[in-house]
Design an enzyme around this catalytic site. Structure first.
Site, PDB file in Angstrom:
ATOM      1  N   GLU A  38       0.565  -1.174   0.221  1.00  0.00           N
ATOM      2  CA  GLU A  38       0.465   0.096  -0.367  1.00  0.00           C
ATOM      3  C   GLU A  38       0.900   1.075   0.289  1.00  0.00           C
ATOM      4  OE1 GLU A  38      -2.254  -0.814   3.836  1.00  0.00           O
ATOM      5  OE2 GLU A  38      -2.929  -2.672   2.504  1.00  0.00           O
ATOM      6  N   GLU A  42      -4.576  -6.265   2.798  1.00  0.00           N
ATOM      7  CA  GLU A  42      -3.475  -7.076   3.135  1.00  0.00           C
ATOM      8  C   GLU A  42      -3.327  -8.347   2.823  1.00  0.00           C
ATOM      9  OE1 GLU A  42      -5.203  -4.857   4.662  1.00  0.00           O
ATOM     10  OE2 GLU A  42      -4.066  -2.924   5.838  1.00  0.00           O
ATOM     11  N   PHE A  95       2.240  -1.063   8.457  1.00  0.00           N
ATOM     12  CA  PHE A  95       2.271  -1.121  10.003  1.00  0.00           C
ATOM     13  C   PHE A  95       2.155  -2.653  10.154  1.00  0.00           C
ATOM     14  CE2 PHE A  95       1.272   2.986   9.632  1.00  0.00           C
ATOM     15  CZ  PHE A  95       1.857   3.503  10.725  1.00  0.00           C
ATOM     16  N   HIS A 119      -1.438   1.349  15.695  1.00  0.00           N
ATOM     17  CA  HIS A 119      -0.476   1.967  15.144  1.00  0.00           C
ATOM     18  C   HIS A 119       0.661   1.527  15.716  1.00  0.00           C
ATOM     19  CE1 HIS A 119      -3.690   2.287  12.407  1.00  0.00           C
ATOM     20  NE2 HIS A 119      -2.826   3.052  11.684  1.00  0.00           N
TER      21      HIS A 119
HETATM   22  C1  LIG Z   1      -5.656  -2.082   7.869  1.00  0.00           C
HETATM   23  C2  LIG Z   1      -5.580  -1.200   7.526  1.00  0.00           C
HETATM   24  N1  LIG Z   1      -4.484  -1.294   6.461  1.00  0.00           N
HETATM   25  C3  LIG Z   1      -4.072  -0.231   5.806  1.00  0.00           C
HETATM   26  C4  LIG Z   1      -4.001   0.868   6.666  1.00  0.00           C
HETATM   27  C5  LIG Z   1      -3.192   2.393   6.825  1.00  0.00           C
HETATM   28  N2  LIG Z   1      -4.347   2.934   6.555  1.00  0.00           N
HETATM   29  C6  LIG Z   1      -4.566   4.539   6.886  1.00  0.00           C
HETATM   30  S1  LIG Z   1      -5.818   4.970   6.256  1.00  0.00           S
HETATM   31  C7  LIG Z   1      -5.775   4.563   4.848  1.00  0.00           C
HETATM   32  C8  LIG Z   1      -6.014   5.076   3.478  1.00  0.00           C
HETATM   33  C9  LIG Z   1      -7.540   4.492   3.383  1.00  0.00           C
HETATM   34  O1  LIG Z   1      -8.351   5.415   1.793  1.00  0.00           O
HETATM   35  P1  LIG Z   1      -9.754   4.851   2.125  1.00  0.00           P
HETATM   36  O2  LIG Z   1     -10.387   4.623   3.242  1.00  0.00           O
HETATM   37  O3  LIG Z   1     -10.499   5.966   1.284  1.00  0.00           O
HETATM   38  O4  LIG Z   1     -10.227   6.517   3.343  1.00  0.00           O
HETATM   39  P2  LIG Z   1      -9.933   8.443   3.525  1.00  0.00           P
HETATM   40  O5  LIG Z   1      -8.425   8.712   4.152  1.00  0.00           O
HETATM   41  O6  LIG Z   1      -9.698   8.662   1.995  1.00  0.00           O
HETATM   42  O7  LIG Z   1     -10.931   8.550   4.517  1.00  0.00           O
HETATM   43  C10 LIG Z   1      -4.405   3.594   4.887  1.00  0.00           C
HETATM   44  C11 LIG Z   1      -4.298   2.556   3.649  1.00  0.00           C
HETATM   45  C12 LIG Z   1      -4.642   0.867   8.168  1.00  0.00           C
HETATM   46  N3  LIG Z   1      -4.716   2.018   8.839  1.00  0.00           N
HETATM   47  N4  LIG Z   1      -5.258  -0.221   8.188  1.00  0.00           N
END
Ligand SMILES: Cc1ncc(C[n+]2csc(CCOP(=O)(O)OP(=O)(O)O)c2C)c(N)n1
Ligand SMILES: Cc1ncc(C[n+]2csc(CCOP(=O)(O)OP(=O)(O)O)c2C)c(N)n1
Ligand SMILES: [Mg+2]
Ligand SMILES: [Mg+2]
Lengths: 334, 321, 321, 334
Positions: A38, A69, A92, A138
């Site tokens: 990611e 994941e 993470f 985290h």
């Molecule tokens: C399981 C998991 N994978 C990756 C992340 C890292 N992460 C945090 S926010 C995010 C993006 C989320 O995108 P979206 O669902 O479109 O929400 P937005 O931030 O655009 O509101 C990611 C990849 C996480 N927190 N949890």
């Protein structure tokens, strides 16, 4: 795997730059290697590991994935089983819960279940540790889960030098290797040779010699342990600090030899103490060096709670030099 | 489902509350007063407000890492929110959760969540309770376009449709998952296209238009309460700040033009203009709303700053009941 | 894509190979000769045969817990299969895997899998390799109606469509996940309806009709090889034996009537009748096919019975390379 | 939670029947309890735990789910957070990888992250253990993962009596409790009172007293350990066998008191030895009873490989009385 320790040059890099250089070296050396995860491509990872690699190696070899994941690790397993050498990024370590099946039941076991007819040269890079108020989801150090799974290797570099060398070793290894990094260490500097060198998987290093006491540790706690050792030195205790570097396989020899010399030992890690790798290591020490021990093998780890958000609470949660010293003073009665 | 003037004013107030809270939080973060990560909701206010105005305190929501807007729209209190994101003992979570875990069980806000995609299965559980207890309550689950690719969302959607649970899935499609544009994380344009594969209606709505959100959410929530099962409602929206904080990591993954284009459709500006045009609120009244919220935000900040840090002795409290 | 007579004969042979192997395996299991769990493929042969006849040894498949049929259709050898399910050292996995992990990497059979839904992400990885190496090979992933509700399948489908990978998803919809009928595990009738939500075609085909499967799979595989991306092909089928073994746990979750109805559409009986009618094989020739396979199965069993159990000293071999 | 040990009556039930009776008792006592999982209703579970419960309590309280482990656990978390008392079934413990995020980051942490404003009265029933050639993905003992997660409780009953009592305790507890069952034990018989009784979570039991040696164990290995103890008895070693019953919380007192009396100890479990709970327990024993130990704390567990399919291989893999005796003889030099 060939070991190629080179003379360290007087070049300093940060931990994150060393990671970057390692992955660049791997992509250069291994035409079948690629990075997937990611935000690894366009953003170069939220930790900056892969900055510039998309530009250098192209979108076929540095690949942004959906937030999936289980799919990402599955992609790594399938690609590795069919001839590629994936570097898979799990942003993470806390997110491993989302892909623990692919890790446990596919990645770790495929070779064995298939009677040795498959092999999986996968490197997984992931991030552990607390310290920057990222709260309970985290900040975890979950290496104990991985070390309990036959079929995986697990390394946890404490320095830029080891980060680079272990990543290169991991990606030359024909088995799945988890490289568990540490977020508080990203900016830490250290000597890192420019060329492509390896740090052998499964070899601990004595980062500080000492005769009275052994601390066995890994990842960022190496530095806290060294600090603690300095403090203990002023109390007349000369502490040997063993940086395991690899947790699986574990370099039991170096640990046991040290304890046989010092007669007293402590295991230190950032993970929750209960059920952490400290238990395994302490158990092995007393199994293999019982007659040499003048005191129980002590353990320092995080207390039994999730990681709290509030900075002061978090500081009172994470093991550090002071806590190590305090525990050591009780143990050694100094 | 035409909103009454009162409802319109209510939506407006909720949107303004979110906007000002988030802007101030952003400033405080940049001033180094907020530890950890802060995912701000500015630009997406119409979604939370347009949905939440349909809900009572007994209805539940699950939120995301970008959770302040949801909590505020659901009725969250500024002083406890600031205290929480400052890590103080008077915060919603006694300082143990922070922005990513802010929650208020009293009003059915089952938590912001640091795990992308973790909310929908939990919302399914809440909806299950509602059905089990025949309470008439509904659960609403917010998740992003990025989250839509997590297996958890798939499993939750399927279970919700299977059991005909009183739940609404709201996809806040802001076009990005962190720094990855939608086109790089899925081969579809409308996440709502996935609804059919579960046996539920999928609806796309302009997430910058509070009334449109209100109406579509109203339909979906009515359906849910009537025992007719879930709906997937996709709101097309945009975040005006970066993924984390205000300026984020300074990456150029989206163009200034794109941002400007969306900012021209600022959900609050648009909505306020309509309200004034339709004589539902006067410009004056609108200003009063802003001023009042501003004052409340400042009071919240003061409260939070005066609140002590948690006592380290409390470290091991609340691990178990 | 009309199959040639040779292809039809090939499909027939593959189906018969599966049927007789599985029937014998079922008997051996009931006789206590096979340890562990055995999920038999009888009734579903047209799917594996109709798909696999399009593939070379360099194309990869991922399978399920019900994997014998896939391996046989892909070219697996009886003697190594029996040896494996007997737990013998000459088995495909040296006796370490058994029925649920039977695999042949040489011919691109990436394993039966004891984890429902685990195959599709791995197949995505294989397809990724094909694209990366521009090999022209295709990956095919089999999974059940029950598996379609696992998050892993969702994530894999989305990634495959996103990257336009050379892959085909084959949903073997036999109406049940273990003892749970489809209507109790999802609110839809056609799993193929999910395809649109990923941006790929979804196709439903009669899984008891080998030619129909052949044609639909051919289209999908052609598309994949041409770089046009994945297809979700759903084959409606039925298992004639129970979930595990032949008689399973003796539960009455499906009616005798239902079974009888489907048995009237036995894919081999139907297909053989057509072949004979169309003079593609004579009744005699068909019998020769059966007899030959029968003999080969018996030889395989004999081989397996003569094969030694693995030496306990080999316990720790092949954990690592 | 009230403890209510009743006099055991002379009624024998199998382990699986005891489970069934426990869940029936819970559904009867607690109107907000329900059971959800794969094939728990129509089929009554593939292990037979819930036979008859659909008929007795109806489809609103005994619920078949799709094959969606993450969704199922999420349902449990959400239902528990909003006032119900779910009993969640994860068919095989090996499938936890599919829902480890919901377990780790939601179930275990919600209460803490929310500052104590939520509580989650969830009981999870799941199945561990090898022995019936179910191969690498259906035979694991992964309790170590769970015990390392603050916020969860973990119990592993060895007998029908404890299975029933611990399930009832678990479902009366206001925290998430994992009840990890054992597949080889399903048919084992033992005394089980008819009424609804509890076995307290966190209390070990001494199932065989002895003065020379302590074996600390749990789940099915209790019986192998008792067998081993009989064999050792004929060699002049009287072994005390401690059945932990709960791993989290761990009844350290009973263990330490025993070791202080016997001076020699061994931990036995079926899980992979490396990184298993044996490490934690051995480490604690030497920490808390160092001066009482006449020998290192030994550990018996599975070797470092996935579980093999072939019956003989599998038998050579699983710990048993013979292996315990052999290890004990080396340790004790008898
Ligand atoms: C399981 C998991 N994978 C990756 C992340 C890292 N992460 C945090 S926010 C995010 C993006 C989320 O995108 P979206 O669902 O479109 O929400 P937005 O931030 O655009 O509101 C990611 C990849 C996480 N927190 N949890
Ligand atoms: C992750 C996981 N969950 C549950 C199971 C138990 N299980 C084995 S087969 C099966 C049913 C699968 O149904 P389906 O995918 O339709 O395949 P079929 O058996 O009908 O061929 C289940 C639930 C499993 N093996 N893996
Ligand atoms: Mg988004
Ligand atoms: Mg099925």
């Amino acid at each position: 795997m060939a070991e190629s320790k080179t003379q360290p040059e007087a070049r300093e890099l940060t931990y994150v730059a060393a990671i970057n250089e390692a992955v660049r070296a791997v992509l250069t050396e291994q035409p079948d290697a690629f990075v997937a995860g990611e935000d690894v491509a366009g953003a170069g990872s939220v930790f900056g590991y892969y900055k510039g690699l998309l530009e250098e190696f192209g979108a076929e070899r540095v690949i942004d994935t959906p937030i999936s994941e289980e799919g990402i690790v599955g992609l790594g397993v399938g690609a590795a089983a069919t001839g590629l050498r994936p570097i898979i990024d799990i942003m993470f370590m806390d997110f491993m819960g989302e892909c623990m099946d692919e890790i446990t039941n596919q990645m770790a076991k495929m070779r064995y279940m298939f009677g040795g007819t498959a092999y999986l040269p996968i490197t997984v890079l992931t991030m552990s540790g607390a310290g920057i108020s990222m709260a309970a989801q985290h900040s975890q150090s979950l290496e104990a889960w991985l070390c309990h799974l036959p079929g995986l290797k697990v390394v946890m570099p404490a320095t830029p030098y080891d980060a680079k060398g272990l990543i290169i070793s991991a990606s030359r290894d024909d088995n799945p290797v988890f490289v568990v990094l540490n977020k508080m260490s990203l900016g830490m500097k250290g000597e890192v040779p420019e060329d492509s060198y390896t740090v052998p998987i499964g070899e601990a290093s004595i980062v500080r010699p000492g005769e009275n006491f052994t601390i066995v540790t890994y990842s960022r706690m190496v530095h806290e342990s060294v600090k603690a050792a300095e403090a203990l030195s002023s109390l007349g205790v000369e502490t040997e600090v063993v940086d395991l570097r690899s947790l699986q396989p574990l370099d039991t020899n170096v640990v046991i030899e040290s304890v046989k010399r010092t007669h007293r030992a402590m295991v230190v890690h950032e993970a929750v103490r209960f059920g952490g790798m400290g238990g395994e290591i302490a158990a092995q020490i007393q199994e293999l060096a019982f007659d040499y021990l003048d005191a129980p093998v002590a353990r320092v780890g995080a207390p039994f709670s999730p990681v709290p958000f509030s900075p002061q609470l978090e500081q009172s949660y994470i093991p550090n030099a002071d806590k190590i010293v305090a525990e050591a003073r009780t143990l050694l009665d100094v | 489902m035409q909103p009454s003037d009162d409802v319109l004013r209510d939506i407006h107030r909720r949107m303004v509350r979110i906007r000002i809270f988030e802007q101030e939080a952003g400033k405080l973060m940049e001033a180094g007063k907020i530890p950890g990560a802060l995912h701000l909701y500015v630009g997406e206010e119409a979604v939370a407000a347009g949905v939440m105005v349909h809900l009572s305190d007994a209805d539940q929501i699950t939120s995301t890492h970008r959770g302040h807007g949801h909590l505020i729209a659901k009725g969250g209190e500024f002083h406890k929110m600031f205290a929480e994101i400052f890590g103080r003992v008077d915060g919603y979570c006694k300082g143990k959760g922070g922005s990513m875990h802010i929650s208020d069980m009293q009003i059915g806000m089952l938590g912001a969540n640091g795990i992308v995609g973790a909310g929908p299965p939990i919302a399914v559980g809440a909806a299950f309770t509602n059905k089990f207890k025949k309470s008439g309550n509904v659960a609403v689950s917010f998740f992003g376009d990025g989250a839509s690719n997590e297996g958890s969302v798939h499993e939750a959607a399927n279970m919700a449709a299977l059991y005909k649970l009183p739940i609404v899935f709201i996809c806040e499609n802001n076009g990005y998952g962190e720094y990855t544009p939608q086109a790089h994380h899925q081969a579809i344009v409308d996440v709502a296209d996935r609804a059919r594969g579960y046996g539920m209606p999928g609806v796309v709505v302009d997430g910058m238009d509070a009334v449109a959100v209100y109406e579509a959410a109203g339909e979906a929530i009515k359906r849910a309460r009537a025992g007719e099962g879930p709906t997937l409602l996709e709101c097309k929206t945009y975040r005006f700040f970066d993924h984390v904080g205000v300026r984020g990591m300074g990456l150029s993954y989206r163009s200034d033009d794109e941002l400007a284009k969306w900012q021209q459709r600022d959900p609050i500006t648009l909505f306020e203009a309509t309200l004034i045009e339709q004589n539902i609120v006067s410009a004056e009244e609108a200003k009063v709303v802003h001023d009042k919220v501003e004052a409340e935000v400042q009071a919240g900040i003061e409260f939070a700053e005066a609140s002590p840090m948690p006592d380290p002795a409390a470290l091991l409290d609340d691990v178990y009941k």
